[in-house]
Scaffold this active site. Structure first.
Site, PDB file in Angstrom:
ATOM      1  N   TYR A  62       0.864  -1.188   0.000  1.00 18.89           N
ATOM      2  CA  TYR A  62       0.000   0.000   0.000  1.00 18.89           C
ATOM      3  C   TYR A  62       0.893   1.228   0.000  1.00 18.89           C
ATOM      4  O   TYR A  62       1.807   1.358   0.831  1.00 18.89           O
ATOM      5  CB  TYR A  62      -0.910   0.032   1.245  1.00 18.89           C
ATOM      6  N   GLU A 106      -3.268   7.679  -4.439  1.00 22.10           N
ATOM      7  CA  GLU A 106      -3.144   6.386  -3.759  1.00 22.10           C
ATOM      8  C   GLU A 106      -2.809   5.297  -4.769  1.00 22.10           C
ATOM      9  O   GLU A 106      -3.494   5.169  -5.779  1.00 22.10           O
ATOM     10  CB  GLU A 106      -4.464   6.048  -3.057  1.00 22.10           C
TER      11      GLU A 106
END
Ligand code: GDP
Ligand code: MN
Length: 400
Positions: A110, A198
């Site tokens: 992530y 992101e």
């Protein structure tokens, strides 16, 4: 403004961030063969282009080894209603599918850069537990999340990127490319006035290469004037009514309740929505007619409100500051007559020449309910929709 995955990945690619080879976006199954060719050799991955995450688990991301499997995947995804925890119960209709070359995944990380409002600066957020929702991870295993604040003047320092890279367990060979990637994503963040970029997952391939497999990006609407390309792009979250209101200069956001609210001033509009909720009702919209609530503007606002078939009562809450209450009363009367409004109408006026304004409303002979305070108005509005025959509940926008 939220960007779709393929838009965000195109921006990243232009800046030099490695992303999978792509065949682009298709809207119809017959466009598939061209997209497969552009993406190069298979296997391929087909991905629903909607402004919500969690597509994988919702059936919106499918791997295909053969063109025939890709066709089946495209047909399954195009036109599907994708329901994920981020879309609300009604889901969203999928109109576009991105066709990428599939990536041979070694591990999923992530990685994001987000505007940290509390710190007043961007921050890098990363975790070796990629692919999962970061909100859930933050809740269940906060220690698995790495954070590094970015100095707005100095930008990302190499040592900061290295520190994160090593904490993620990257090998020494991967650290160089990772530092480069972090700096490029930070540059994309700043250049686009983003509040979020992101990459989830950031993939380490079986060969050890870093690739941004998925991307989500959100930019600051207040900076749209600096980005003509973004400003031109359609706001995918706006409903037809939202867009119509924007054209006539009314600040309107459609919500899922049945009490239409017509208010002047954004703060008062928020307070009105809160008070309606507190009284047990559900506002159908946020609507701010602006400071100059002329008869014309009030009429336009009524017209927009009444196009929303879910609206069962209209609550007018206007404060006469610069504008006199008499002018507003005339506006409400004209608008009611012009639109032929039949719904219960609750009016609360306050401010300059309020008594004269109320007298005008009373004299008009139109069937409206006057209220003395915001609380009184909200209660009367809620009572007027409660006395209507019961209807099945509905939600136009589940997640708003
Ligand atoms: P999201 O569910 O909306 O976040 O969509 P993602 O693009 O992140 O995809 C979800 C998951 O599908 C990823 O975490 C991967 O596990 C898997 N996936 C997506 N693309 C590929 C690919 O090219 N190859 C493989 N093997 N898996 C993929
Ligand atoms: Mn993802």
């Amino acid at each position: 403004m939220k960007l779709l995955e393929h838009e965000a990945k195109a921006i990243l690619r232009d800046r030099g961030v490695p992303v999978p080879p792509t065949g682009g976006v298709i809207r119809e199954a017959r466009q598939l063969s061209g997209a497969l060719k552009r993406a190069g050799r298979g296997p391929w991955v087909l991905k629903a282009q909607v402004l919500a995450g969690g597509r994988g688990k919702a059936g919106g991301v499918k791997l295909a080894k053969t063109p025939a499997a890709a066709k089946a995947a495209a047909q399954a995804i195009l036109g599907m209603t994708l329901i994920s925890p981020q879309t609300g119960p009604k889901g969203v209709l999928v109109r576009e599918v991105l066709v990428d070359q599939a990536t041979d995944i070694g591990r999923e990380i992530y990685f994001s850069i987000v505007l940290d409002r509390k710190e007043g600066r961007p921050a890098i957020i990363a975790s070796s537990e990629g692919g999962v929702e970061i909100e859930r991870l933050a809740h269940e295993r906060p220690e698995a999340i790495l954070r590094e604040p970015i100095d707005p003047i100095r930008g990302v320092e190499d040592y900061q990127a290295r520190r994160i890279g090593f904490a993620l367990g990257l090998t020494p060979e991967q650290i160089g490319p990772f530092v480069k990637l972090v700096k490029l994503v930070a540059r994309v963040f700043i250049e686009n006035d983003a509040n979020l970029v992101e990459v989830n997952p950031l993939v380490v391939t079986k060969k050890g290469e870093l690739i941004a497999l998925d991307a989500k990006m959100s930019t600051d609407d207040n900076a749209l004037f600096r980005h003509p390309d973004q400003a031109k792009r359609e706001d995918l979250e706006a409903t037809a009514l939202d867009k119509e209101a924007k054209k006539v200069g009314i600040n309107y956001i459609e919500l899922d309740g049945n009490i239409g609210c017509l208010v002047n001033g954004a703060g008062l509009a928020m307070a009105t929505m809160d008070t309606v909720s507190l009284a047990g009702g559900r506002p159908a919209n946020f609507l701010d007619v602006g400071g100059g609530a002329t008869a014309d503007q009030v009429t336009r606002a009524f017209q927009i409100l009444l196009k929303d078939k879910a609206v069962k009562a209209v609550l007018v809450n206007i404060f006469g500051g610069i504008m006199k209450c008499t002018t507003i009363a005339e506006g409400v009367i004209t608008a009611t007559k012009r639109t032929g409004m039949k719904l219960p109408l609750i009016v609360r006026l306050e401010g300059t020449q309020v008594e004269e304004g109320k007298a005008l409303l009373a004299k008009s002979g139109l069937p409206m309910i006057q209220a003395d305070s915001l609380w009184d108005a909200a209660q009367k509005a809620v009572a007027s929709v409660k006395s209507l025959p019961a209807e099945n509940g509905h939600a136009k926008r589940g997640n708003k």
